[in-house]
Design a protein around this motif. Sequence first.
Motif, short mmCIF file in Angstrom:
data_model
loop_
_atom_site.label_atom_id
_atom_site.label_comp_id
_atom_site.label_asym_id
_atom_site.label_seq_id
_atom_site.Cartn_x
_atom_site.Cartn_y
_atom_site.Cartn_z
N ASP A 6 0.80 -1.21 0.00
CA ASP A 6 0.00 0.00 0.00
C ASP A 6 0.84 1.27 0.00
O ASP A 6 0.31 2.36 0.17
N ILE A 7 2.14 1.15 -0.18
CA ILE A 7 3.01 2.32 -0.09
C ILE A 7 2.66 3.35 -1.16
O ILE A 7 2.59 4.52 -0.89
N ILE A 8 2.46 2.91 -2.37
CA ILE A 8 2.07 3.84 -3.43
C ILE A 8 0.59 3.69 -3.67
O ILE A 8 0.10 2.61 -3.97
N LYS A 9 -0.13 4.77 -3.49
CA LYS A 9 -1.57 4.73 -3.68
C LYS A 9 -1.85 4.85 -5.16
O LYS A 9 -1.66 5.91 -5.75
N ARG A 10 -2.25 3.75 -5.79
CA ARG A 10 -2.39 3.72 -7.23
C ARG A 10 -3.53 4.58 -7.75
O ARG A 10 -3.43 5.17 -8.79
N SER A 11 -4.61 4.62 -7.05
CA SER A 11 -5.71 5.47 -7.51
C SER A 11 -6.40 6.07 -6.30
O SER A 11 -6.57 5.42 -5.28
N PRO A 12 -6.76 7.31 -6.42
CA PRO A 12 -7.40 7.99 -5.31
C PRO A 12 -8.84 7.54 -5.13
O PRO A 12 -9.37 6.80 -5.95
N ASP A 13 -9.44 8.01 -4.06
CA ASP A 13 -10.86 7.74 -3.87
C ASP A 13 -11.64 8.30 -5.04
O ASP A 13 -11.43 9.43 -5.45
N LYS A 14 -12.50 7.48 -5.58
CA LYS A 14 -13.34 7.94 -6.68
C LYS A 14 -14.68 8.33 -6.09
O LYS A 14 -15.12 7.81 -5.09
N GLY A 15 -15.31 9.26 -6.72
CA GLY A 15 -16.61 9.72 -6.25
C GLY A 15 -17.18 10.67 -7.27
O GLY A 15 -16.74 10.71 -8.42
N SER A 16 -18.13 11.45 -6.85
CA SER A 16 -18.79 12.35 -7.79
C SER A 16 -17.83 13.42 -8.32
O SER A 16 -18.05 13.97 -9.38
N HIS A 17 -16.74 13.69 -7.59
CA HIS A 17 -15.81 14.73 -8.05
C HIS A 17 -14.70 14.19 -8.96
O HIS A 17 -14.07 14.93 -9.69
N PHE A 18 -14.44 12.88 -8.93
CA PHE A 18 -13.36 12.27 -9.70
C PHE A 18 -13.81 10.91 -10.16
O PHE A 18 -13.90 9.98 -9.35
N ASN A 19 -14.14 10.78 -11.45
CA ASN A 19 -14.67 9.50 -11.91
C ASN A 19 -14.13 9.11 -13.28
O ASN A 19 -13.70 9.95 -14.06
N VAL A 20 -14.15 7.81 -13.53
CA VAL A 20 -13.65 7.25 -14.78
C VAL A 20 -14.56 7.67 -15.92
O VAL A 20 -15.79 7.68 -15.78
N ILE A 21 -13.94 8.04 -17.04
CA ILE A 21 -14.70 8.32 -18.25
C ILE A 21 -14.10 7.51 -19.39
O ILE A 21 -12.98 7.01 -19.30
N PRO A 47 -15.33 20.75 -11.42
CA PRO A 47 -14.90 22.12 -11.14
C PRO A 47 -14.61 22.34 -9.65
O PRO A 47 -15.34 21.85 -8.79
N MET A 48 -13.53 23.04 -9.38
CA MET A 48 -13.12 23.45 -8.03
C MET A 48 -12.84 22.27 -7.08
O MET A 48 -12.81 22.44 -5.88
N SER A 49 -12.61 21.08 -7.63
CA SER A 49 -12.34 19.92 -6.77
C SER A 49 -10.87 19.51 -6.88
O SER A 49 -10.14 19.98 -7.74
N THR A 50 -10.47 18.62 -5.99
CA THR A 50 -9.08 18.20 -5.87
C THR A 50 -9.00 16.69 -5.76
O THR A 50 -9.84 16.06 -5.13
N VAL A 51 -7.94 16.12 -6.34
CA VAL A 51 -7.64 14.71 -6.15
C VAL A 51 -6.19 14.63 -5.68
O VAL A 51 -5.35 15.41 -6.10
N SER A 52 -5.93 13.69 -4.77
CA SER A 52 -4.59 13.56 -4.19
C SER A 52 -4.08 12.13 -4.31
O SER A 52 -4.85 11.18 -4.24
N PHE A 53 -2.77 12.03 -4.48
CA PHE A 53 -2.07 10.75 -4.51
C PHE A 53 -0.99 10.81 -3.45
O PHE A 53 -0.39 11.86 -3.23
N VAL A 54 -0.71 9.68 -2.80
CA VAL A 54 0.24 9.67 -1.68
C VAL A 54 1.36 8.67 -1.93
O VAL A 54 1.11 7.52 -2.29
N ILE A 55 2.59 9.13 -1.71
CA ILE A 55 3.75 8.25 -1.65
C ILE A 55 4.15 8.24 -0.18
O ILE A 55 4.44 9.28 0.41
N ASP A 56 4.18 7.07 0.41
CA ASP A 56 4.43 6.93 1.84
C ASP A 56 5.80 7.45 2.26
O ASP A 56 6.76 7.41 1.50
N SER A 68 -12.33 12.25 -15.03
CA SER A 68 -12.83 13.61 -15.06
C SER A 68 -12.80 14.18 -13.65
O SER A 68 -13.24 13.52 -12.71
N LEU A 69 -12.28 15.40 -13.52
CA LEU A 69 -12.19 16.07 -12.22
C LEU A 69 -13.13 17.28 -12.25
O LEU A 69 -12.98 18.17 -13.08
#
Length: 171
Positions: free
Chosen positions: A18-33, A106-115, A103-104
Amino acid sequence: MNKLWCGLLLFSTLAQADIIKRSPDKGSHFNVISKDSVTGALLCSEYVPAYSHIYLYESSQVPLAVNLSIRNIDPENNIVVSRVDYFDTKGEKQDSLLEGVFSLAPMSTVSFVIDQQEMSGGAGANFIVDWLKMDDDVSAPLVEAVMAGYRGTKGLSFTSRSVRIGTCRKQ
């Protein structure tokens, strides 16, 4: 204990897988297209400097957690993120943190984490973020890396911002 430190402690206890978070939480602000839905868009690339550790002196390193933040600063339009790749000091790709086209909102943010304990990136680690410009009126995203770490009772944190690589081009 503040939320940042709680988060750092949480990430330092994750399993190696789990050290490299491959994909962030998906939701209404960040979704696959569908990739087919973005034909004709211009491909823009951002270079983001990062540091998996820094040196206090030649033989002493402080490991750092790296938080990559992609912010859609456009108040009206979605942006499309198509690539987030992590490279080490030698320029070798360590991992692709995004699988698919997203798709991200408007005015939203997505984050990725390297431990914090993942130091393979080195003092010259970096990211390449590709995004698709669908319309001339769309604002470029604000892409930053936030690095944070601690040694003993001292904490440190700093940020770096992306720079555009060349000009946006047809895919």
